[in-house]
Scaffold this motif. Structure first.
Motif, PDB file in Angstrom:
ATOM      1  N   ILE A 102      -9.768 -20.136 -56.694  1.00  0.00           N
ATOM      2  CA  ILE A 102     -10.649 -20.309 -56.347  1.00  0.00           C
ATOM      3  C   ILE A 102     -11.581 -19.454 -57.002  1.00  0.00           C
ATOM      4  O   ILE A 102     -10.518 -18.050 -56.191  1.00  0.00           O
ATOM      5  CB  ILE A 102     -11.052 -20.119 -54.895  1.00  0.00           C
ATOM      6  N   PRO A 103     -11.778 -18.889 -57.596  1.00  0.00           N
ATOM      7  CA  PRO A 103     -12.849 -17.034 -58.001  1.00  0.00           C
ATOM      8  C   PRO A 103     -13.291 -16.622 -56.741  1.00  0.00           C
ATOM      9  O   PRO A 103     -13.748 -18.127 -56.105  1.00  0.00           O
ATOM     10  CB  PRO A 103     -13.375 -17.778 -58.982  1.00  0.00           C
ATOM     11  N   VAL A 104     -13.155 -15.760 -56.338  1.00  0.00           N
ATOM     12  CA  VAL A 104     -13.871 -14.705 -55.574  1.00  0.00           C
ATOM     13  C   VAL A 104     -15.103 -14.167 -56.176  1.00  0.00           C
ATOM     14  O   VAL A 104     -15.265 -13.640 -56.788  1.00  0.00           O
ATOM     15  CB  VAL A 104     -13.130 -14.256 -55.285  1.00  0.00           C
ATOM     16  N   VAL A 105     -16.234 -14.780 -54.886  1.00  0.00           N
ATOM     17  CA  VAL A 105     -17.823 -13.961 -55.621  1.00  0.00           C
ATOM     18  C   VAL A 105     -18.159 -12.710 -54.331  1.00  0.00           C
ATOM     19  O   VAL A 105     -17.911 -14.046 -53.229  1.00  0.00           O
ATOM     20  CB  VAL A 105     -18.433 -15.402 -56.431  1.00  0.00           C
ATOM     21  N   GLY A 106     -18.814 -11.635 -54.256  1.00  0.00           N
ATOM     22  CA  GLY A 106     -18.748 -11.671 -52.893  1.00  0.00           C
ATOM     23  C   GLY A 106     -19.654  -9.978 -53.579  1.00  0.00           C
ATOM     24  O   GLY A 106     -20.374  -9.337 -54.859  1.00  0.00           O
ATOM     25  N   TYR A 107     -19.511  -9.228 -52.537  1.00  0.00           N
ATOM     26  CA  TYR A 107     -20.190  -7.616 -52.026  1.00  0.00           C
ATOM     27  C   TYR A 107     -18.734  -6.788 -52.799  1.00  0.00           C
ATOM     28  O   TYR A 107     -17.827  -7.182 -51.975  1.00  0.00           O
ATOM     29  CB  TYR A 107     -21.380  -7.828 -51.210  1.00  0.00           C
ATOM     30  N   ASN A 108     -19.257  -5.612 -52.850  1.00  0.00           N
ATOM     31  CA  ASN A 108     -17.718  -4.690 -52.934  1.00  0.00           C
ATOM     32  C   ASN A 108     -17.468  -3.976 -51.380  1.00  0.00           C
ATOM     33  O   ASN A 108     -16.329  -3.685 -51.456  1.00  0.00           O
ATOM     34  CB  ASN A 108     -18.632  -3.599 -53.517  1.00  0.00           C
ATOM     35  N   THR A 109     -18.466  -4.312 -51.091  1.00  0.00           N
ATOM     36  CA  THR A 109     -17.852  -4.485 -49.248  1.00  0.00           C
ATOM     37  C   THR A 109     -17.340  -4.673 -48.785  1.00  0.00           C
ATOM     38  O   THR A 109     -15.669  -5.143 -47.787  1.00  0.00           O
ATOM     39  CB  THR A 109     -18.932  -4.133 -48.452  1.00  0.00           C
ATOM     40  N   ALA A 110     -16.628  -6.176 -49.330  1.00  0.00           N
ATOM     41  CA  ALA A 110     -16.079  -7.493 -48.744  1.00  0.00           C
ATOM     42  C   ALA A 110     -14.981  -7.788 -49.620  1.00  0.00           C
ATOM     43  O   ALA A 110     -13.738  -7.865 -49.350  1.00  0.00           O
ATOM     44  CB  ALA A 110     -16.507  -8.910 -48.956  1.00  0.00           C
ATOM     45  N   ILE A 111     -14.032  -6.928 -50.512  1.00  0.00           N
ATOM     46  CA  ILE A 111     -13.116  -6.715 -51.554  1.00  0.00           C
ATOM     47  C   ILE A 111     -12.331  -6.075 -52.008  1.00  0.00           C
ATOM     48  O   ILE A 111     -13.984  -5.001 -51.964  1.00  0.00           O
ATOM     49  CB  ILE A 111     -13.546  -7.867 -53.007  1.00  0.00           C
ATOM     50  N   PRO A 112     -12.130  -4.895 -51.990  1.00  0.00           N
ATOM     51  CA  PRO A 112     -11.173  -4.383 -51.829  1.00  0.00           C
ATOM     52  C   PRO A 112     -11.504  -3.548 -53.726  1.00  0.00           C
ATOM     53  O   PRO A 112     -11.877  -4.562 -54.600  1.00  0.00           O
ATOM     54  CB  PRO A 112     -10.069  -4.509 -52.088  1.00  0.00           C
ATOM     55  N   PRO A 113     -12.624  -2.022 -53.900  1.00  0.00           N
ATOM     56  CA  PRO A 113     -12.955  -1.851 -55.363  1.00  0.00           C
ATOM     57  C   PRO A 113     -12.125  -2.229 -56.431  1.00  0.00           C
ATOM     58  O   PRO A 113     -12.898  -1.380 -57.649  1.00  0.00           O
ATOM     59  CB  PRO A 113     -13.404  -0.851 -54.512  1.00  0.00           C
ATOM     60  N   ASN A 114     -10.344  -1.928 -55.848  1.00  0.00           N
ATOM     61  CA  ASN A 114      -9.997  -2.084 -56.789  1.00  0.00           C
ATOM     62  C   ASN A 114      -8.981  -2.837 -57.404  1.00  0.00           C
ATOM     63  O   ASN A 114      -7.969  -3.218 -57.833  1.00  0.00           O
ATOM     64  CB  ASN A 114      -8.316  -1.325 -56.771  1.00  0.00           C
ATOM     65  N   GLN A 129     -17.197  -2.695 -44.608  1.00  0.00           N
ATOM     66  CA  GLN A 129     -16.309  -2.415 -45.725  1.00  0.00           C
ATOM     67  C   GLN A 129     -14.475  -2.936 -45.382  1.00  0.00           C
ATOM     68  O   GLN A 129     -14.213  -2.864 -44.160  1.00  0.00           O
ATOM     69  CB  GLN A 129     -15.836  -0.744 -45.763  1.00  0.00           C
ATOM     70  N   GLU A 130     -14.849  -4.162 -46.335  1.00  0.00           N
ATOM     71  CA  GLU A 130     -13.472  -4.867 -45.327  1.00  0.00           C
ATOM     72  C   GLU A 130     -12.103  -3.900 -45.693  1.00  0.00           C
ATOM     73  O   GLU A 130     -12.050  -3.014 -46.563  1.00  0.00           O
ATOM     74  CB  GLU A 130     -12.879  -6.147 -45.981  1.00  0.00           C
ATOM     75  N   PRO A 131     -10.789  -4.298 -45.017  1.00  0.00           N
ATOM     76  CA  PRO A 131      -9.862  -2.661 -44.644  1.00  0.00           C
ATOM     77  C   PRO A 131      -9.304  -3.608 -45.561  1.00  0.00           C
ATOM     78  O   PRO A 131      -8.845  -2.452 -46.596  1.00  0.00           O
ATOM     79  CB  PRO A 131      -9.218  -2.853 -43.761  1.00  0.00           C
ATOM     80  N   PHE A 132      -9.362  -4.693 -45.930  1.00  0.00           N
ATOM     81  CA  PHE A 132      -8.353  -5.286 -47.590  1.00  0.00           C
ATOM     82  C   PHE A 132      -8.724  -6.412 -47.651  1.00  0.00           C
ATOM     83  O   PHE A 132      -9.174  -6.349 -49.167  1.00  0.00           O
ATOM     84  CB  PHE A 132      -6.690  -5.299 -46.805  1.00  0.00           C
ATOM     85  N   GLY A 133      -9.444  -7.445 -46.964  1.00  0.00           N
ATOM     86  CA  GLY A 133      -9.609  -9.034 -47.451  1.00  0.00           C
ATOM     87  C   GLY A 133      -8.432  -9.706 -48.020  1.00  0.00           C
ATOM     88  O   GLY A 133      -8.279 -10.775 -49.156  1.00  0.00           O
ATOM     89  N   LEU A 134      -8.272  -9.505 -46.839  1.00  0.00           N
ATOM     90  CA  LEU A 134      -7.072 -10.994 -46.755  1.00  0.00           C
ATOM     91  C   LEU A 134      -7.323 -12.684 -47.076  1.00  0.00           C
ATOM     92  O   LEU A 134      -6.679 -13.709 -47.590  1.00  0.00           O
ATOM     93  CB  LEU A 134      -5.949 -10.883 -44.938  1.00  0.00           C
ATOM     94  N   ALA A 135      -8.708 -12.929 -46.487  1.00  0.00           N
ATOM     95  CA  ALA A 135      -9.124 -14.144 -46.991  1.00  0.00           C
ATOM     96  C   ALA A 135      -9.404 -14.277 -48.259  1.00  0.00           C
ATOM     97  O   ALA A 135      -9.037 -15.509 -49.228  1.00  0.00           O
ATOM     98  CB  ALA A 135     -10.273 -14.384 -46.062  1.00  0.00           C
TER      99      ALA A 135
END
Length: 362
Positions: free
Chosen positions: A269-281, A254-260
């Motif tokens: 660029i659109p972001v595609v990934g897992y909910n663990t890597a991207i803040p759920p909000n 679970q990424e704390p924030f997802g700064l990258a």
């Protein structure tokens, strides 16, 4: 205000940054200075064109895991600083012996919670909670630390300098992009599997922190389609982003924030990934996530992302700018200084009587 930001012994603030915390500190310091404040940072080194003043009180270099003697020496060197010249101290990295030494100072002390509430940090911060004012960088981190410390911790989302990440409308999109530290929990292996299945080129950028993982999971796949481009500066990564279809966020922790991810959204660029890597909000049409940890479930999301414009991505990223983040921190600073003047101390969002220093050594 005159502000002291504290990273720690041996920390480099030179690009390319080792992690998002270093990028956070440099951008934050520069913006505070733009707002008219004086900022010094404790670190080992910084780029020569930095706006802030670098201070390194640690006479001898330290190891990544300092022994008791090294910790004692660093504590003594830190305590010898003329801290009374600063209005406040703001910690950003986990060095318990420096936090403990800071109990001797009278200035309001803040600590930004960049990391999850693991057992070691919880134990340390509980002992120091009467003197430190904590700040969470995301709803995910706030939820963890509110429960762990029994506080209502202020939330200030990380922010980025949009000028560093300009979007460029390019008709020629050529590859998928992945950028992070290269280790198992960041999970570039799934990005490679996805790119191979979709028969799309993949650019991989980042610092190799686990050489064995790189040798086993990355190196065998390198070639014309899968390319490792190295550990890049922010400007280099920004240029690389201009021809990317999408940014892949495949971390399994679970990424704390997802700064990258936010930096890539700012780049259009659109972001595609897992909910663990991207803040759920991060509910936005430029962000495509799945609850599963299966790379196969990202295929459809990548295809859906093709229709998203650069403007849409950038508009969402602009809601978390370095300017807004700095405004929020300055407000928190001023509230704390006002409370100190009145003989009280802020803990979370509540005022409590000023507590005595905690003398316990960690």
């Amino acid at each position: 205000m005159r502000i002291l930001l504290v990273s720690g012994p041996g920390i480099s603030l030179k690009e390319p940054f080792d992690s998002g915390i270093e990028a956070f500190m440099v951008s934050f310091a520069n913006q505070l200075i733009n707002e008219g404040h004086i900022v010094d940072i404790i670190a080992a080194e910084a780029d020569v064109d930095s706006k802030f003043t670098l201070i390194n009180p640690f006479i001898e270099s330290t190891s990544d895991t300092p022994n008791a003697l090294e910790c004692f020496r660093e504590e003594r060197q830190y305590r010898a600083m003329h801290i009374n010249q600063y209005d406040l101290i703001h910690y950003n990295m986990f060095y318990p012996h420096l936090l403990n030494a800071g109990l001797n100072f009278n200035q309001p002390s803040f600590l930004t919670l960049h990391s999850p509430a693991d057992e070691t940090r919880v134990l340390t911060y509980k002992q120091l909670s009467s003197k430190l004012k904590f700040v969470a960088i995301s709803e995910r981190i706030k939820s963890q630390w509110d429960e762990a410390l029994g506080q209502d911790i202020p939330l200030i989302n990380n922010g980025i300098n949009m000028d560093i990440w300009p979007a460029k409308n390019s008709a020629k999109r050529e590859y998928l992009l992945w950028s992070a530290r290269i280790n198992q929990k960041k999970n570039v292996a799934d990005a490679i599997k996805l790119a191979k299945h979709m028969q799309l080129p993949l650019k991989i950028a980042g610092r190799i922190v686990d050489q064995s993982y790189f040798d086993d999971e990355v190196r065998p796949h390198l070639g014309n389609q899968i390319e490792y481009v190295g550990h890049l500066t922010q400007s280099e990564l920004s240029r690389l982003s201009h021809r990317a279809f999408a940014y892949l966020a495949t971390a399994t922790w679970q990424e704390p924030f997802g700064l990258a991810a936010l930096e890539m959204l700012a780049s259009g660029i659109p972001v595609v990934g897992y909910n663990t890597a991207i803040p759920p909000n991060w509910a936005n049409e430029s962000v495509f996530t799945t609850d599963s940890l299966r790379w196969q479930d990202l295929i459809k999301l990548v295809e859906q992302s093709y229709s998203i414009s650069s403007e849409t991505c950038r508009k969402f990223a602009s809601s978390m700018s370095i300017q807004q983040m700095t405004v929020d921190y300055i407000k928190l600073y001023r509230e704390a200084l006002s409370q100190e003047t009145n003989g009280d101390e802020i803990v979370g969002n509540h005022s409590l009587p000023l507590a005595p220093s905690n003398p316990q050594t960690l």
